[in-house]
Scaffold this motif. Structure first.
Motif, PDB file in Angstrom:
ATOM      1  N   LYS A  43       0.840  -1.206   0.000  1.00  0.00           N
ATOM      2  CA  LYS A  43       0.000   0.000   0.000  1.00  0.00           C
ATOM      3  C   LYS A  43       0.871   1.251   0.000  1.00  0.00           C
ATOM      4  CE  LYS A  43      -4.145  -1.866   2.168  1.00  0.00           C
ATOM      5  NZ  LYS A  43      -5.201  -1.629   3.186  1.00  0.00           N
ATOM      6  N   GLU A  44       0.241   2.363  -0.318  1.00  0.00           N
ATOM      7  CA  GLU A  44       0.939   3.642  -0.306  1.00  0.00           C
ATOM      8  C   GLU A  44       1.275   4.040   1.134  1.00  0.00           C
ATOM      9  OE1 GLU A  44       0.892   4.306  -4.330  1.00  0.00           O
ATOM     10  OE2 GLU A  44       1.402   5.956  -2.988  1.00  0.00           O
ATOM     11  N   ARG A  45       2.352   4.796   1.272  1.00  0.00           N
ATOM     12  CA  ARG A  45       2.682   5.367   2.574  1.00  0.00           C
ATOM     13  C   ARG A  45       1.648   6.443   2.884  1.00  0.00           C
ATOM     14  NH1 ARG A  45       8.851   7.104   3.636  1.00  0.00           N
ATOM     15  NH2 ARG A  45       9.050   5.052   2.674  1.00  0.00           N
ATOM     16  N   GLU A  46       1.142   6.448   4.120  1.00  0.00           N
ATOM     17  CA  GLU A  46       0.094   7.407   4.465  1.00  0.00           C
ATOM     18  C   GLU A  46       0.521   8.295   5.618  1.00  0.00           C
ATOM     19  OE1 GLU A  46      -3.603   5.780   5.821  1.00  0.00           O
ATOM     20  OE2 GLU A  46      -2.669   4.622   7.434  1.00  0.00           O
ATOM     21  N   PHE A  47       0.013   9.494   5.575  1.00  0.00           N
ATOM     22  CA  PHE A  47       0.285  10.489   6.611  1.00  0.00           C
ATOM     23  C   PHE A  47      -0.406  10.098   7.911  1.00  0.00           C
ATOM     24  CE2 PHE A  47       0.896  14.471   8.631  1.00  0.00           C
ATOM     25  CZ  PHE A  47      -0.310  14.825   9.217  1.00  0.00           C
ATOM     26  N   VAL A  48       0.286  10.330   9.029  1.00  0.00           N
ATOM     27  CA  VAL A  48      -0.280  10.054  10.344  1.00  0.00           C
ATOM     28  C   VAL A  48      -0.411  11.344  11.158  1.00  0.00           C
ATOM     29  CG1 VAL A  48       0.056   8.855  12.545  1.00  0.00           C
ATOM     30  CG2 VAL A  48       0.617   7.700  10.389  1.00  0.00           C
ATOM     31  N   ALA A  49       0.700  12.063  11.326  1.00  0.00           N
ATOM     32  CA  ALA A  49       0.685  13.250  12.174  1.00  0.00           C
ATOM     33  C   ALA A  49       1.868  14.139  11.811  1.00  0.00           C
ATOM     34  CB  ALA A  49       0.746  12.872  13.647  1.00  0.00           C
ATOM     35  N   ALA A  50       1.730  15.424  12.120  1.00  0.00           N
ATOM     36  CA  ALA A  50       2.792  16.378  11.846  1.00  0.00           C
ATOM     37  C   ALA A  50       2.848  17.418  12.947  1.00  0.00           C
ATOM     38  CB  ALA A  50       2.579  17.053  10.503  1.00  0.00           C
ATOM     39  N   ILE A  51       4.045  17.992  13.125  1.00  0.00           N
ATOM     40  CA  ILE A  51       4.240  19.025  14.127  1.00  0.00           C
ATOM     41  C   ILE A  51       5.175  20.078  13.556  1.00  0.00           C
ATOM     42  CG2 ILE A  51       6.176  17.834  15.234  1.00  0.00           C
ATOM     43  CD1 ILE A  51       4.963  18.809  17.955  1.00  0.00           C
ATOM     44  N   SER A  52       4.909  21.329  13.894  1.00  0.00           N
ATOM     45  CA  SER A  52       5.721  22.429  13.398  1.00  0.00           C
ATOM     46  C   SER A  52       7.054  22.498  14.146  1.00  0.00           C
ATOM     47  CB  SER A  52       4.958  23.737  13.548  1.00  0.00           C
ATOM     48  OG  SER A  52       4.630  23.961  14.914  1.00  0.00           O
ATOM     49  N   ARG A  53       7.892  23.462  13.743  1.00  0.00           N
ATOM     50  CA  ARG A  53       9.208  23.595  14.351  1.00  0.00           C
ATOM     51  C   ARG A  53       9.127  23.797  15.863  1.00  0.00           C
ATOM     52  NH1 ARG A  53      12.359  28.221  11.315  1.00  0.00           N
ATOM     53  NH2 ARG A  53      13.543  27.980  13.246  1.00  0.00           N
ATOM     54  N   THR A  54       8.168  24.570  16.291  1.00  0.00           N
ATOM     55  CA  THR A  54       7.880  24.649  17.720  1.00  0.00           C
ATOM     56  C   THR A  54       6.702  23.699  17.945  1.00  0.00           C
ATOM     57  OG1 THR A  54       6.279  26.419  17.449  1.00  0.00           O
ATOM     58  CG2 THR A  54       8.589  27.048  17.687  1.00  0.00           C
ATOM     59  N   THR A  55       5.973  23.819  18.957  1.00  0.00           N
ATOM     60  CA  THR A  55       4.802  22.965  19.152  1.00  0.00           C
ATOM     61  C   THR A  55       3.510  23.738  18.890  1.00  0.00           C
ATOM     62  OG1 THR A  55       4.813  23.490  21.497  1.00  0.00           O
ATOM     63  CG2 THR A  55       5.972  21.495  20.828  1.00  0.00           C
ATOM     64  N   LEU A  56       3.635  24.862  18.162  1.00  0.00           N
ATOM     65  CA  LEU A  56       2.465  25.703  17.927  1.00  0.00           C
ATOM     66  C   LEU A  56       1.388  24.998  17.122  1.00  0.00           C
ATOM     67  CD1 LEU A  56       4.092  29.172  17.168  1.00  0.00           C
ATOM     68  CD2 LEU A  56       2.688  28.567  19.145  1.00  0.00           C
ATOM     69  N   THR A  57       1.820  24.168  16.190  1.00  0.00           N
ATOM     70  CA  THR A  57       0.867  23.563  15.272  1.00  0.00           C
ATOM     71  C   THR A  57       1.082  22.064  15.206  1.00  0.00           C
ATOM     72  OG1 THR A  57       0.905  25.575  13.927  1.00  0.00           O
ATOM     73  CG2 THR A  57      -0.042  23.597  12.933  1.00  0.00           C
TER      74      THR A  57
END
Length: 127
Positions: A43-57
């Motif tokens: 299967k294709e690789r799927e996105f799970v989670a992301a975080i910005s350079r700080t923890t703002l987003t």
């Protein structure tokens, strides 16, 4: 250049928890936005989670929202993925990824937006 090494995968029963870690080498970790992806063979690789350079987003795939939490410790050059209420369909190889960005509060959510990848760690959730 940052190099990424994941750890913390393993076998867990449905309903259990795991915490994945991704340790980054180098002195510029705080300039990278980070993400977690997963892939099941065939299967294709799927996105799970992301975080910005700080923890703002932070941002999550709908399939993990409310169960998984991404966080980072820039002092330890590490990003984490706390996975609770695991389901068999969460079984996959989990990869962390990094992309250097000039903005503090921006995340990236697609595979081709990242240019650094770890080797992956296997997570298996049994019934």
């Amino acid at each position: 250049q940052v190099q990424l090494v994941e750890s913390g995968g393993g076998l867990v029963q449905a309903g259990g928890s795991l915490r994945l870690s991704c340790a980054a080498s180098g002195r510029t970790f705080s300039t990278y936005a980070m993400g977690w992806f997963r892939q099941v063979p065939g299967k294709e690789r799927e996105f799970v989670a992301a975080i910005s350079r700080t923890t703002l987003t932070t941002y999550y795939a709908d399939s993990v929202k409310g169960r998984f939490t991404i966080s980072r410790d820039n002092g330890k050059n590490t990003v984490y993925l706390q996975m609770n209420s695991l389901k068999p369909e969460d079984t996959a190889i989990y990869y962390c990824a990094a992309v250097q960005l000039p903005w503090f509060d921006v995340v990236r959510t697609t595979e081709n937006e990242y240019d650094l990848w770890g080797q992956g760690t296997q997570v298996t959730v049994s019934f």
